[in-house]
Scaffold this motif. Sequence first.
Motif, PDB file in Angstrom:
ATOM      1  N   ARG A   1      -3.279  38.947 -18.609  1.00  0.00           N
ATOM      2  CA  ARG A   1      -3.237  37.672 -19.347  1.00  0.00           C
ATOM      3  C   ARG A   1      -3.455  36.498 -18.404  1.00  0.00           C
ATOM      4  O   ARG A   1      -4.218  35.574 -18.705  1.00  0.00           O
ATOM      5  CB  ARG A   1      -1.903  37.524 -20.083  1.00  0.00           C
ATOM      6  CG  ARG A   1      -1.890  38.127 -21.468  1.00  0.00           C
ATOM      7  CD  ARG A   1      -0.680  37.681 -22.294  1.00  0.00           C
ATOM      8  NE  ARG A   1       0.595  37.953 -21.649  1.00  0.00           N
ATOM      9  CZ  ARG A   1       1.213  39.128 -21.647  1.00  0.00           C
ATOM     10  NH1 ARG A   1       0.664  40.155 -22.265  1.00  0.00           N
ATOM     11  NH2 ARG A   1       2.359  39.281 -21.044  1.00  0.00           N
TER      12      ARG A   1
ATOM     13  N   ASP B   1     -11.928  39.439 -23.516  1.00  0.00           N
ATOM     14  CA  ASP B   1     -10.564  39.828 -23.163  1.00  0.00           C
ATOM     15  C   ASP B   1     -10.480  41.288 -22.724  1.00  0.00           C
ATOM     16  O   ASP B   1      -9.504  41.690 -22.095  1.00  0.00           O
ATOM     17  CB  ASP B   1      -9.623  39.595 -24.344  1.00  0.00           C
ATOM     18  CG  ASP B   1      -9.379  38.117 -24.597  1.00  0.00           C
ATOM     19  OD1 ASP B   1      -9.898  37.281 -23.829  1.00  0.00           O
ATOM     20  OD2 ASP B   1      -8.664  37.800 -25.561  1.00  0.00           O
TER      21      ASP B   1
ATOM     22  N   GLU C   1      -6.649  33.905 -18.573  1.00  0.00           N
ATOM     23  CA  GLU C   1      -6.456  32.451 -18.681  1.00  0.00           C
ATOM     24  C   GLU C   1      -7.119  31.719 -17.520  1.00  0.00           C
ATOM     25  O   GLU C   1      -7.713  30.659 -17.712  1.00  0.00           O
ATOM     26  CB  GLU C   1      -4.967  32.126 -18.731  1.00  0.00           C
ATOM     27  CG  GLU C   1      -4.310  32.531 -20.038  1.00  0.00           C
ATOM     28  CD  GLU C   1      -2.808  32.320 -20.020  1.00  0.00           C
ATOM     29  OE1 GLU C   1      -2.306  31.586 -19.138  1.00  0.00           O
ATOM     30  OE2 GLU C   1      -2.135  32.904 -20.892  1.00  0.00           O
TER      31      GLU C   1
END
Length: 159
Positions: free
Chosen positions: A107, A118, A111
Amino acid sequence: MPVVSWKQFSAEEPRIAADVRRRFGASRRHVLATLRRDGSPRLSAIEVHWRDDVLELWSMPGSHKALDLRRDPRMSVHAQPGEAGLGDPDVKLSGRAFEVTAPSERRAWIERAKPAGDDSHLFRVEITEVVTTGVDEAAGQLLIKLWRPARGVVVFRRH
């Protein structure tokens, strides 16, 4: 064969590490060698990134190179050789690339890096060998520096 992190390598050999980072930073795409299922080599384009003191490879979702590394983490990456001048050494780095799967690390990477998707792949590289090949113009010689963990640097000169 022993492996070390980028942080360990750069602390042990800061001058060679600076050459490596400069060469990989001079171009966006480099050449990655992985092993196919049958053991034959596969060459692919790859981007090389540093996050703090960690060397990373990123890959598109489901790419052959990522599947190769999942199956067998051994790899080598050659810095784009076409853009080096005579004063810049050619650089090759070998080791093992392990996929980062921890949800919190992935994650944070997504970011920060904003990869293509993803489900893109993030690999952390552990180093087994670094080779720089340059020219000592004053001596008229090829200058090769080979570094391996626990052995340090061995220098070869060729006419």
